[in-house]
Design an enzyme around this catalytic site. Structure first.
Site: not given
Ligand code: GLN
Length: 479
Positions: A76, A151, A175
């Site tokens: 990532k 994400s 994420s």
């Molecule tokens: N959807 C969550 C957020 O927007 C989780 C994102 C993540 O785990 N990086 O913060």
């Protein structure tokens, strides 16, 4: 070449002489090239991957290869790898190349993993749909008009569509688990502090954890075993010894399993996900496990608490991007203040700006106690209650997401609806406990459903053993 679902399958064929690392790399490079429309990779490293494959094939032949020999991995775009671009899918890091390799990535290389490229994600890992990336959305391979989740969306699709065997992502509030659920694969977030964060771009430092996206629980266990453990470069990392997780995947005959009744009666929970979760709980009961409903009175507070604390931490962490020393700098500046303002206004996308503003607000002198201090207290309550449940029960089982993958660019979805969609994943993040999402079949439209399991802190060994058998019960063809 056929698709491999775990490193042990790959290794069997390597041992039989029917496949080599060089062939594997060509296979994945072909799949990446054929599926560019999915936008999963921001950059591919064909020459380096080929050179690594030659070296690993030689080590395999000599009997000196590491634990991950034969595993082709994508990273990532939040993980530092020396000499390689690192942008967190943001315009503000244009042209930035990493000056060092993070601990987790170095440990993969030390065990002979082959790194194939850098994967698209939500900008600074903020999002749950991969739509906030500066490089455009990633498409779900099962339904390309739908999101892959986020994400770590590119990382999930890369594994889903056989562009690599495994991806390394990050999980702050879901994420790796949520995109894994949307793409029908395994997403695993270890206990907070189990893996060093050195070389992971910071979003919310008291939540961020490196996690994995794989086709099997076995590979998740192996990757944890390689990446976890003490590290002199991260003062928050746990000093607890690292068990050989991948060698200890035999489950106990009977577990005590709790499920939060409130989760299953939430308005907004897709009825097919509810039914799939209930069926899974029934199957577990049928296998002789104790399965009981438990009370968790804080469900309505977890999303607000998460967004107050993570935006506060993000507003501080992201203050370093100012256009002075690295990354994007606005061209039309007149003085220092306009340099900061224009660089940050042009360099950050709307979601990141919203979170910086929200975080700055909750930390401002007049509102600090009303929001930030209060949210810290609520986090403590959530953590204590979650820990208590995980002392009484070996695991908590709940859906990973309230819906299946939604359409890209859906107009009906506002910011609040997006935040509320994190309801089932942020509990483990607030409590710092490990959680895994395994595939739990498909809905009537053929879209994947995920089932999530939480365990007490540092009980990954037990969690992975259970998840491994659960994955086989729920979706034998995937496990
Ligand atoms: N959807 C969550 C957020 O927007 C989780 C994102 C993540 O785990 N990086 O913060």
């Amino acid at each position: 070449m056929r698709r491999f679902d775990s490193l042990s399958e790959v290794r069997r064929e390597i041992a039989a002489g029917t496949v080599s690392c060089q062939q594997l790399v060509e296979h994945y490079l072909d799949n990446i090239a054929r599926q560019e429309n999915l936008n999963a990779f921001l950059e591919v490293w064909p020459e380096e991957a080929r050179a690594q494959a030659v070296a690993v094939d030689a080590k395999l032949a000599a009997g000196t290869a590491g634990k991950l020999a034969g595993m082709v991995i994508g990273l990532k775009d939040v993980l530092a790898y020396e000499g390689h671009a690192l942008q967190s899918s943001s315009h503000i890091l244009d042209g930035f190349k990493s000056l060092f390799t993070g601990t987790a990535v170095q440990r993969l290389l030390d065990e002979d993993a082959i790194l194939i490229g850098r994967q698209n994600c939500d900008e600074f890992a903020m999002g749950a749909s991969n739509e906030t990336s500066y490089f455009g959305p990633v498409r779900n391979a099962i339904a390309p008009d739908r999101v892959p989740g986020g994400s770590s969306g590119g990382s999930a699709v890369a594994v889903q569509a056989d562009m690599c065997l495994a991806s390394i992502g990050s999980d702050t509030g879901g994420s790796v688990r949520q995109p894994a659920a949307f793409c029908g694969i395994v997403g695993f977030k270890p206990t907070y502090s189990r893996i060093s964060r050195y070389g992971l771009v910071a979003y919310a430092s008291s939540f961020d954890q490196i996690g994995t996206l794989t086709r099997s629980v076995e590979d998740a266990a192996l990757l944890l075993e390689v990446m976890a453990g003490p590290d002199q470069f991260d003062s928050t990392v746990s000093q607890q010894p690292v068990p050989a997780y991948s060698q200890e995947l035999a489950p106990a005959p009977q577990y005590r399993i709790g499920y939060i009744q409130d989760c299953l009666v939430r308005p907004g929970l897709n009825p097919e996900i509810k039914a799939a979760t209930e069926t899974a709980l029934e199957q577990l009961r049928g296998q002789g496990h104790v399965v009981e409903a438990v009370e968790f009175p804080y469900l309505d507070f977890i999303v607000p608490t998460y967004y107050i604390l993570t935006t506060a931490e993000a507003s501080s962490n992201l203050s370093r991007y100012d256009g002075v020393k690295f990354g994007y700098r606005a061209p039309d500046v007149t003085d220092l203040e306009s340099l900061y303002k224009k660089t940050r206004s042009q360099g950050f996308g709307p979601e990141v700006q919203r979170r910086i503003l929200l975080g700055t607000f909750v930390l401002s002198a007049s509102y600090y106690d009303a929001y930030y201090t209060k949210a810290q207290r609520v986090r403590r309550l959530i953590k204590e209650k979650t820990d208590e449940l995980l002392r009484d029960y070996d695991f908590l089982v709940l859906p990973t997401t309230p819906t299946t993958a939604f359409k890209i660019g859906d107009e009906d979805r506002d910011t609040l609806a997006m935040y509320l969609a994190d309801i089932f994943t942020v509990q483990a993040s607030l409590a710092g406990v490990p959680a895994i999402s395994v595939p739990n079949g498909l809905d009537s439209e053929g879209l994947p459903i995920g089932l999530q399991v939480l365990s007490g802190a540092f009980r990954e060994q037990q969690l992975l053993a259970f998840a491994n058998s659960l994955a086989q019960t729920l979706a034998p063809e995937v496990a």
